[in-house]
Write an enzyme that holds these catalytic residues in place. Structure first.
Site, mmCIF file in Angstrom:
data_model
loop_
_atom_site.group_PDB
_atom_site.id
_atom_site.type_symbol
_atom_site.label_atom_id
_atom_site.label_comp_id
_atom_site.label_asym_id
_atom_site.label_seq_id
_atom_site.Cartn_x
_atom_site.Cartn_y
_atom_site.Cartn_z
ATOM 1 N N GLU A 114 -26.580 20.023 31.544
ATOM 2 C CA GLU A 114 -27.727 20.911 31.778
ATOM 3 C C GLU A 114 -29.059 20.165 31.778
ATOM 4 O OE1 GLU A 114 -29.409 25.291 30.480
ATOM 5 O OE2 GLU A 114 -27.714 24.418 29.441
ATOM 6 N N GLU A 147 -26.260 37.563 31.652
ATOM 7 C CA GLU A 147 -26.619 36.495 30.718
ATOM 8 C C GLU A 147 -27.338 35.361 31.445
ATOM 9 O OE1 GLU A 147 -24.404 33.101 27.978
ATOM 10 O OE2 GLU A 147 -23.258 34.845 28.666
ATOM 11 N N GLU A 179 -14.557 30.336 24.196
ATOM 12 C CA GLU A 179 -15.504 29.549 24.988
ATOM 13 C C GLU A 179 -15.991 28.331 24.214
ATOM 14 O OE1 GLU A 179 -19.988 30.092 26.822
ATOM 15 O OE2 GLU A 179 -18.578 31.754 27.040
ATOM 16 N N LYS A 188 -30.241 38.809 23.727
ATOM 17 C CA LYS A 188 -29.248 37.740 23.795
ATOM 18 C C LYS A 188 -29.484 36.790 22.646
ATOM 19 C CE LYS A 188 -27.665 33.670 26.336
ATOM 20 N NZ LYS A 188 -27.755 32.813 27.539
#
Length: 524
Positions: free
Chosen positions: A326, A370, A506, A271
């Site tokens: 986050e 993910e 996105e 990733k």
């Protein structure tokens, strides 16, 4: 015999007042734990990458010896090991906390918010995000004790488990099990087709439980009860037009995603998160105060921040400002919480479209895998430090005003003399949510494929105190502002099977938080 000196009244601050008191050059941070506003510099915190927590501890001890009561370290750290750091011990700290004991303990569920998610308004949980005036511990000169002990963010944890050990009945996984599973099965969550329970974490952000729910949650109207009712939600930067420069051009970014997918197919890279930037240049200086205020009022449950990151040679002061969803890590006492996010969809405000987006997110093999990579790494790192660690087996979906995210809330305990919040943050940074897997290879790939230096984007910002308590968030949904220019950043996680057009879309959706706050919707 002399009488004892009268006690100095403890200062009382309202969240809205501290937001209004922010000036460029100040440090501002607000979250579910409260609001911290710091001014002036008592000392700078030096230190090398990976060793800044030790330097912060030394600076705090020196501040105590110098007579600073309840000192804290505040600031930001950039993405790369050689990036900048703005950590300081401020001279003056004021705070507003959430009234009452909002702590959530390990083993307790989050309070329910019923049907608030579909009510066209905001839940009580979200309203608690940054409360009104409360008493905070004072010190010499009327300074408030730094950054709060109010609401503990350890929600969404069930049965306890010892770090690294199997969990019995109750369904919680051991710290490393997500990594072994390679992700959750695509069919675990049912489509979001019927009304269902909704939960709120300690910060008040709405969390949709595994069986969907009414996704018609209002994007506006988050102000009532938030503590920011006195702030003007309609402030704009008074720009009549913006010049927008994408960095890189959208087609170049899409090509970088294609190259990353090829690298993932060919080698050990699993990733990588690729970011892009937008430079917005106004006809006059960008008001950081107005930008910050708009971000806080739009989403009081976010971790909002503004920190001076000016460096020698900058032609004008430079401020990192944003509203991150986050939480990298928080520590309060011996309780540690992290909330990694990965896997996203645009939030439109249309109930039917949002329901479809959430349903897709819950069963998307790409997004679930993910997310699993990120949650597993965070759990593995915290497992090195924690004597207990609770890791949910499945992610939830949380909503911000512009996005839906897969979310895993991880909670644990550290023993006596355990690591400070900054030490934990340094150990976690960078998570796969902003870098990739494996970390070193992903970071090198980012350096090759991204057109612009990230600077403080995808780094961390927050605070820590002498006891090791504190809170650090990932610097996403942010911009660096200098004079007439605001540089916005957004990234997307690239894994096997990623579609360049979808990743480009996105990042465009993630720009929405800052574009809206700047009054620049539709310019990019």
């Amino acid at each position: 015999m002399s009488s004892p000196a009268p006690a100095r009244p403890r200062p009382v601050h309202r969240a809205a007042d501290l937001l209004a008191a922010y000036l460029p050059g100040s440090f501002y941070y607000s979250s579910a734990r409260g609001v911290l506003l710091a001014d002036g510099v008592h000392s700078h915190v030096r230190g090398t990458p990976g060793n800044r927590a030790a330097a912060a501890a030394e600076a705090l001890e020196a501040a105590v010896l110098a007579g600073v009561a309840n000192p804290v370290v505040v600031g930001a750290i950039g993405f790369r090991p050689d990036s900048g750091s703005s950590l300081i011990v401020p001279a003056v700290v004021r705070r507003a906390e959430i009234p009452g004991d909002g702590d959530l303990r390990l083993g307790e569920s989050s309070p329910g918010v019923g049907d608030a998610a579909g009510s066209g308004g905001t839940s009580d949980g979200r309203s608690r995000a940054a409360a009104d005036a409360v008493e905070s511990d004072g010190n010499v000169g009327g300074r408030a004790e730094a950054a709060g002990n109010a609401a503990e963010s350890g929600g969404n944890v069930g049965r306890r488990s010892q770090a690294g050990s199997e969990v019995g009945t109750g369904g919680r996984s051991r710290a490393g099990s997500v990594a072994e599973s390679g992700g959750t099965a695509g069919g675990r969550a049912e489509a979001a087709s019927a009304a269902a329970e909704s939960r709120a974490d300690a910060g008040g952000r709405t969390r949709l439980a595994a069986r969907g729910g009414n996704q018609g949650q209002a994007i506006d109207g988050f102000r009532s009860g938030s503590g920011f009712e006195g702030a003007d939600a309609s402030l704009r930067n008074n720009q009549t037009s913006w010049t927008v420069v994408p960095r890189p051009a959208p087609e170049v970014y899409a090509e970088s995603v294609r190259r990353a997918v090829d690298l993932i197919s060919d080698g050990e890279l699993r990733k990588v998160v690729l970011a892009r930037a937008l430079d917005l240049v106004g006809e006059q200086g960008v008001s950081v105060r107005k930008l910050l205020r708009n971000l806080v009022v739009a989403d009081p449950a976010a971790h909002a921040f503004a920190v001076d990151v000016s460096a020698p040679g900058d032609p004008a002061p430079r401020t990192l400002v944003g509203a991150s969803p986050e939480l990298l890590v928080s520590r309060k006492g011996n309780v540690v919480t992290a909330n990694p996010l990965a896997g996203s969809r645009r939030r439109t405000g249309d109930p039917a479209q949002d329901a479809r987006a959430i349903a897709e997110l819950r069963v998307s093999e790409k997004d679930l895998n993910e997310h699993a990579l990120v949650a597993a790494q965070v759990a593995e790192v915290l497992g090195r430090f924690c004597t207990e660690l609770d890791v949910p087996e499945e992610p939830e979906v949380i909503g911000t005003p512009t996005m839906w995210h897969l979310s895993t809330r991880i909670a644990g305990r550290v023993g006596p003399g355990g690591p400070s919040s900054l030490e934990l943050a340094e150990a976690l940074h960078p998570t796969p949510a902003v870098c990739g897997v494996p970390v070193d290879l992903a970071r090198d790939t980012i350096a090759r494929l991204e057109a612009e230096d990230r600077g403080y984007y995808a780094g961390l910002v927050g605070w820590t105190d002498l006891a090791g308590d504190g809170e650090w968030v990932v610097t996403i949904r942010c911009a660096e502002v200098s004079d007439r220019t605001a540089r916005l950043f957004a990234g997307a996680g690239v894994v096997a099977g990623s579609d360049p057009a979808a990743e480009l879309a996105e990042t465009s959706a993630k720009f929405g938080t800052l574009l809206r706050a700047l009054g620049a919707e539709g310019v990019a």
